[in-house]
Design an enzyme around this catalytic site. Sequence first.
Site, PDB file in Angstrom:
ATOM      1  N   ARG A  71      28.322   8.146 -22.053  1.00 54.33           N
ATOM      2  CA  ARG A  71      29.006   7.017 -22.709  1.00 54.33           C
ATOM      3  C   ARG A  71      30.510   7.215 -22.625  1.00 54.33           C
ATOM      4  O   ARG A  71      31.105   7.965 -23.399  1.00 54.33           O
ATOM      5  CB  ARG A  71      28.570   6.928 -24.176  1.00 54.33           C
ATOM      6  N   ARG A  97      23.461   5.749 -12.419  1.00 53.82           N
ATOM      7  CA  ARG A  97      24.173   6.539 -13.434  1.00 53.82           C
ATOM      8  C   ARG A  97      23.261   7.548 -14.140  1.00 53.82           C
ATOM      9  O   ARG A  97      23.734   8.309 -14.985  1.00 53.82           O
ATOM     10  CB  ARG A  97      24.866   5.623 -14.457  1.00 53.82           C
ATOM     11  N   HIS A 166      32.530   0.888 -14.252  1.00 53.33           N
ATOM     12  CA  HIS A 166      32.503   0.369 -15.631  1.00 53.33           C
ATOM     13  C   HIS A 166      33.487   1.193 -16.469  1.00 53.33           C
ATOM     14  O   HIS A 166      33.091   1.993 -17.326  1.00 53.33           O
ATOM     15  CB  HIS A 166      31.058   0.551 -16.120  1.00 53.33           C
ATOM     16  N   ASP A 210      32.545  -9.637 -24.734  1.00 58.72           N
ATOM     17  CA  ASP A 210      31.698  -9.231 -23.612  1.00 58.72           C
ATOM     18  C   ASP A 210      31.724 -10.368 -22.595  1.00 58.72           C
ATOM     19  O   ASP A 210      30.958 -11.314 -22.697  1.00 58.72           O
ATOM     20  CB  ASP A 210      30.275  -8.954 -24.132  1.00 58.72           C
ATOM     21  N   GLU A 269      36.208  -3.651 -16.175  1.00 59.85           N
ATOM     22  CA  GLU A 269      35.272  -3.192 -15.153  1.00 59.85           C
ATOM     23  C   GLU A 269      35.477  -3.923 -13.829  1.00 59.85           C
ATOM     24  O   GLU A 269      35.461  -5.149 -13.784  1.00 59.85           O
ATOM     25  CB  GLU A 269      33.838  -3.405 -15.661  1.00 59.85           C
TER      26      GLU A 269
HETATM   27  C1  BG6 Z   1      28.995  -3.980 -20.401  1.00 57.20           C
HETATM   28  C2  BG6 Z   1      28.091  -5.163 -20.626  1.00 57.20           C
HETATM   29  O1  BG6 Z   1      29.374  -3.946 -19.062  1.00 57.20           O
HETATM   30  O2  BG6 Z   1      28.290  -2.774 -20.712  1.00 57.20           O
HETATM   31  C3  BG6 Z   1      27.616  -5.153 -22.078  1.00 57.20           C
HETATM   32  O3  BG6 Z   1      28.793  -6.354 -20.306  1.00 57.20           O
HETATM   33  C4  BG6 Z   1      26.945  -3.832 -22.394  1.00 57.20           C
HETATM   34  O4  BG6 Z   1      26.737  -6.249 -22.274  1.00 57.20           O
HETATM   35  C5  BG6 Z   1      27.897  -2.698 -22.060  1.00 57.20           C
HETATM   36  O5  BG6 Z   1      26.609  -3.807 -23.775  1.00 57.20           O
HETATM   37  C6  BG6 Z   1      27.317  -1.297 -22.318  1.00 57.20           C
HETATM   38  O6  BG6 Z   1      26.118  -1.152 -21.649  1.00 57.20           O
HETATM   39  P1  BG6 Z   1      25.266   0.166 -21.808  1.00 57.20           P
HETATM   40  O7  BG6 Z   1      23.977  -0.074 -21.067  1.00 57.20           O
HETATM   41  O8  BG6 Z   1      26.057   1.283 -21.205  1.00 57.20           O
HETATM   42  O9  BG6 Z   1      25.059   0.365 -23.296  1.00 57.20           O
END
Ligand code: BG6
Length: 297
Positions: A71, A97, A166, A210, A269
Amino acid sequence: MPTDPQKLSIPNIAEVLPASGGLPAVRVTTKNAAGTIYLHGGHVTSWTPVGNKDVLWCSQKSNYEAEKPIRGGVPICFPWFGKKADDPTGPPHGYARLMPWELESINHQDGEVTVTVALKNNDAGKKWWPHDFIIRHRVTFGRELAMQLEVTNTGHHPFTFQEAQHTYFAVGDVRKVRVSGLAGVNYRSDIDGSLAKPRPGDILITAETDRIYLDTQAPVVLEDPSLNRRITMNKLNSKNTVIWNPWIAKAKNMPDFGDDEWPEMICMETCNVAEFGPKILPNQTHIMATRLRVDPL
Ligand code: BG6
């Protein structure tokens, strides 16, 4: 046989070592910058140009485990983005990932280090997606951070995919930042799926945000008065930009995201998602790239 990653270390400059959770990573230290890329997910977690705080954000609650995403930093979303369209049980943002990538090379020149990692589709991946591919992430740590994602079709049939770098940026307080470069661009809100009217002016974050900005290759600029810095994100061959901050309620619902961490980050992103996913023929390679620069405000 893949090379032993340790053998590619460059002493004191780019060391291959076990990082959080014992996952192997390359830790780069030069006169210009420090940085880290995990082989898990081909995932950059840190880039600190000299004289700055880390430009990238990682959650204190992040997992560092096989088959779980990290994360923060720069997750690579591939071969799909968000939910898998034809199978809601598919891992969100694809499986690249979640997998260990191979370390292909490390090169050092003039205070810049380029690390190349790669993932080939394998039996575990083909359970979800049948196509033969190799995806490379070629990352140059220096005064700027250059990240190039290369997808090659190694099979006999064309395929279409989605992809994202991302990137989670560290900010002093997301409620005080300004994002420019996307004024007047159409966007789809992922909160309710609606196509929203383009807005003039800079983006301010005042609630859960978002958004997939559509058909834009423009550079995006993040001004952060709390950290007194401007981050410029240049994109290559990326037709979409996603802007995301989970805000209060969503942060609380994510086990790998601290309840109070949402003011410290914003995602911007570089991506090709939804109907913008590229199609490549056998032997073709698609390149998408992000280049980051930091300046004082
Ligand atoms: C973003 C999406 O790119 O990633 C969101 O637009 C999403 O909708 C976020 O909540 C995080 O995603 P994840 O799968 O890493 O929790």
